[in-house]
Scaffold this motif. Sequence first.
Motif, PDB file in Angstrom:
ATOM      1  N   ILE A  34       0.445  -1.298   0.303  1.00 10.62           N
ATOM      2  CA  ILE A  34       0.083   0.534  -0.249  1.00 10.62           C
ATOM      3  C   ILE A  34       1.512   1.536   0.145  1.00 10.62           C
ATOM      4  CG2 ILE A  34      -1.592   1.661   1.186  1.00 10.62           C
ATOM      5  CD1 ILE A  34      -2.988  -1.227   2.272  1.00 10.62           C
ATOM      6  N   ALA A  35       2.032   1.331   0.367  1.00  6.88           N
ATOM      7  CA  ALA A  35       3.046   2.692   1.339  1.00  6.88           C
ATOM      8  C   ALA A  35       3.497   2.693  -0.595  1.00  6.88           C
ATOM      9  CB  ALA A  35       3.718   2.338   2.070  1.00  6.88           C
ATOM     10  N   LYS A  67      12.499  16.152  -0.325  1.00  4.88           N
ATOM     11  CA  LYS A  67      11.511  15.992  -0.043  1.00  4.88           C
ATOM     12  C   LYS A  67      10.761  15.004  -0.549  1.00  4.88           C
ATOM     13  CE  LYS A  67      10.185  20.817  -0.165  1.00  4.88           C
ATOM     14  NZ  LYS A  67       8.729  21.481  -0.617  1.00  4.88           N
ATOM     15  N   LEU A  68      10.856  14.350  -1.277  1.00  2.42           N
ATOM     16  CA  LEU A  68      10.468  12.609  -1.604  1.00  2.42           C
ATOM     17  C   LEU A  68      11.079  12.206  -0.802  1.00  2.42           C
ATOM     18  CD1 LEU A  68       9.791  12.002  -5.353  1.00  2.42           C
ATOM     19  CD2 LEU A  68       8.064  12.045  -3.721  1.00  2.42           C
ATOM     20  N   ASP A  69      12.250  11.933  -0.442  1.00  2.00           N
ATOM     21  CA  ASP A  69      12.812  10.912   0.369  1.00  2.00           C
ATOM     22  C   ASP A  69      12.030  11.319   2.175  1.00  2.00           C
ATOM     23  OD1 ASP A  69      16.925  12.175   0.483  1.00  2.00           O
ATOM     24  OD2 ASP A  69      15.075   9.594  -0.560  1.00  2.00           O
ATOM     25  N   VAL A  70      12.189  12.065   2.539  1.00  2.00           N
ATOM     26  CA  VAL A  70      11.169  12.831   3.478  1.00  2.00           C
ATOM     27  C   VAL A  70       9.725  12.594   3.428  1.00  2.00           C
ATOM     28  CG1 VAL A  70      10.061  14.497   5.900  1.00  2.00           C
ATOM     29  CG2 VAL A  70      12.448  14.722   3.847  1.00  2.00           C
ATOM     30  N   TYR A  71       9.353  12.105   1.893  1.00  2.00           N
ATOM     31  CA  TYR A  71       7.356  11.692   2.046  1.00  2.00           C
ATOM     32  C   TYR A  71       8.006  10.463   2.278  1.00  2.00           C
ATOM     33  CZ  TYR A  71       3.096  10.731  -0.516  1.00  2.00           C
ATOM     34  OH  TYR A  71       2.242  10.932  -0.270  1.00  2.00           O
ATOM     35  N   ALA A  72       8.890  10.139   1.431  1.00  2.00           N
ATOM     36  CA  ALA A  72       8.604   8.111   1.161  1.00  2.00           C
ATOM     37  C   ALA A  72       8.785   8.090   2.289  1.00  2.00           C
ATOM     38  CB  ALA A  72       9.333   7.821   0.419  1.00  2.00           C
ATOM     39  N   ASP A  73       9.278   7.744   3.482  1.00  2.00           N
ATOM     40  CA  ASP A  73       9.853   7.233   5.404  1.00  2.00           C
ATOM     41  C   ASP A  73       8.705   7.561   5.859  1.00  2.00           C
ATOM     42  OD1 ASP A  73      11.491   8.807   7.678  1.00  2.00           O
ATOM     43  OD2 ASP A  73      12.032   6.765   6.741  1.00  2.00           O
ATOM     44  N   GLU A  74       8.121   8.763   6.014  1.00  2.00           N
ATOM     45  CA  GLU A  74       6.794   9.134   6.502  1.00  2.00           C
ATOM     46  C   GLU A  74       5.920   8.125   6.304  1.00  2.00           C
ATOM     47  OE1 GLU A  74       7.349  13.490   7.232  1.00  2.00           O
ATOM     48  OE2 GLU A  74       5.827  13.931   5.829  1.00  2.00           O
ATOM     49  N   ALA A  79       2.142   3.127   7.577  1.00  4.34           N
ATOM     50  CA  ALA A  79       1.811   2.329   6.558  1.00  4.34           C
ATOM     51  C   ALA A  79       2.263   1.156   8.082  1.00  4.34           C
ATOM     52  CB  ALA A  79       2.173   1.652   5.338  1.00  4.34           C
ATOM     53  N   LEU A  80       3.194   1.501   7.891  1.00  2.00           N
ATOM     54  CA  LEU A  80       3.847   0.120   9.065  1.00  2.00           C
ATOM     55  C   LEU A  80       3.074   0.362  10.919  1.00  2.00           C
ATOM     56  CD1 LEU A  80       7.155  -0.287   8.164  1.00  2.00           C
ATOM     57  CD2 LEU A  80       5.446  -2.369   7.262  1.00  2.00           C
ATOM     58  N   ARG A  81       2.862   1.282  10.756  1.00  2.00           N
ATOM     59  CA  ARG A  81       2.244   1.730  11.850  1.00  2.00           C
ATOM     60  C   ARG A  81       1.095   1.382  12.463  1.00  2.00           C
ATOM     61  NH1 ARG A  81       4.076   5.382  15.186  1.00  2.00           N
ATOM     62  NH2 ARG A  81       5.603   6.269  14.083  1.00  2.00           N
ATOM     63  N   SER A  82       0.343   2.034  11.227  1.00  7.72           N
ATOM     64  CA  SER A  82      -0.658   1.410  11.338  1.00  7.72           C
ATOM     65  C   SER A  82      -1.675   0.319  10.791  1.00  7.72           C
ATOM     66  CB  SER A  82      -2.500   2.282  10.125  1.00  7.72           C
ATOM     67  OG  SER A  82      -1.557   1.872   8.556  1.00  7.72           O
ATOM     68  N   GLY A  83      -0.900  -0.833  10.280  1.00  6.44           N
ATOM     69  CA  GLY A  83      -0.910  -2.394   9.737  1.00  6.44           C
ATOM     70  C   GLY A  83      -0.603  -2.694  11.283  1.00  6.44           C
ATOM     71  N   GLY A  84      -0.074  -2.870  12.507  1.00  7.07           N
ATOM     72  CA  GLY A  84      -0.140  -3.009  13.217  1.00  7.07           C
ATOM     73  C   GLY A  84       0.611  -5.094  13.638  1.00  7.07           C
TER      74      GLY A  84
END
Length: 332
Positions: A34-35, A67-74, A79-84
Amino acid sequence: MTAFKTLGQFIIEKQADFPYAKGEFSRLLRDIGIAAKIVNREVNKAGLADIIGSAGKMNIQGEGQQKLDVYADEQFIAALRSGGECCVVASEEHENPISIQSEVSKNAKYVVCIDPLDGSSNIDVNVSVGTVFSIYRRTSTSGEATSADILQKGALQVAAGYIVYGSSTMLVYTTGRGVNGFTLDPSIGEFCLSHPDIKIPTQGRIYSVNEGNYRKFPEGVKKYIKYCEEEDNETGRPYTARYIGSLVADIHRNLLLGGVFLYPNSSSHTNGKLRLMYEANPVAFIVEQAGGKASDGVQRILDITPTELHQRTALYCGSTDMVDKIEEYLQE
Ligand code: P6P
């Protein structure tokens, strides 16, 4: 019914290979997929949006953060945080691991090491970039994840993969049972199985190295490069030099066509440039699972015992016979 099998269908189908699987691992792979689709959307329009250009911050590597580095990292961390299913993320963009323990993930089994956007200096010139990730099972049984949960040998990865944002966007991954490639079909927003059971030829005719550093290379590497450039009809030499300067793109091409990627240690990069945990280990796992080889010139990448999160390593990775030849020259 789509003509292709989607990533989601494939993951569920392969879950049966793991008799005790309860779906956590499948959900973790889904979260990464998803990410990847979200990041792909922004990478594809980087030339349009004002998102390109340095974010004005420096990352742990002392490199200007695009900026895309930062965006991709976020996006991957969110996605990993919400996936649990993941308890801690080690990202190239952060000096320290990020605990994502929460009520949802307090018993999460998995650790993710990731380079959210590798090769990001190529974004402004529209050259392929990539995401590289490794997944480990945590070794501690409760509480906050520890450094021992993260600093595991590459041989202990439960999965590894990359996303290459190129002429098409592909997700390639292994869980230790071969390598499969999925191409994103933007019309349906799904990764679809396009390269089942990828195998790298044992011998190729492509060598990928930044020859601008030639003078700083170990003697064995210099000899190998000269070997590649010699005329020899029997072995199909001279080989072809192809170097994009984006790890995922170079590895992906050589995985499909055969070839070898070299990032040696040198007088300016005494331990090599590439990171063990989130660049060398994942690509080594994938290439080995496709029938290839990955070494630091002396030992198998996957056998290296990590001591620091951002440690670097030399990397010789690709067709087995070509890596063997490099090791032969290095060990002369
Ligand atoms: P050089 C990109 O910055 C990267 O980390 C890898 O993607 C790539 O293989 C390598 O560095 C390129 O390094 O020194 O040849 O520009």
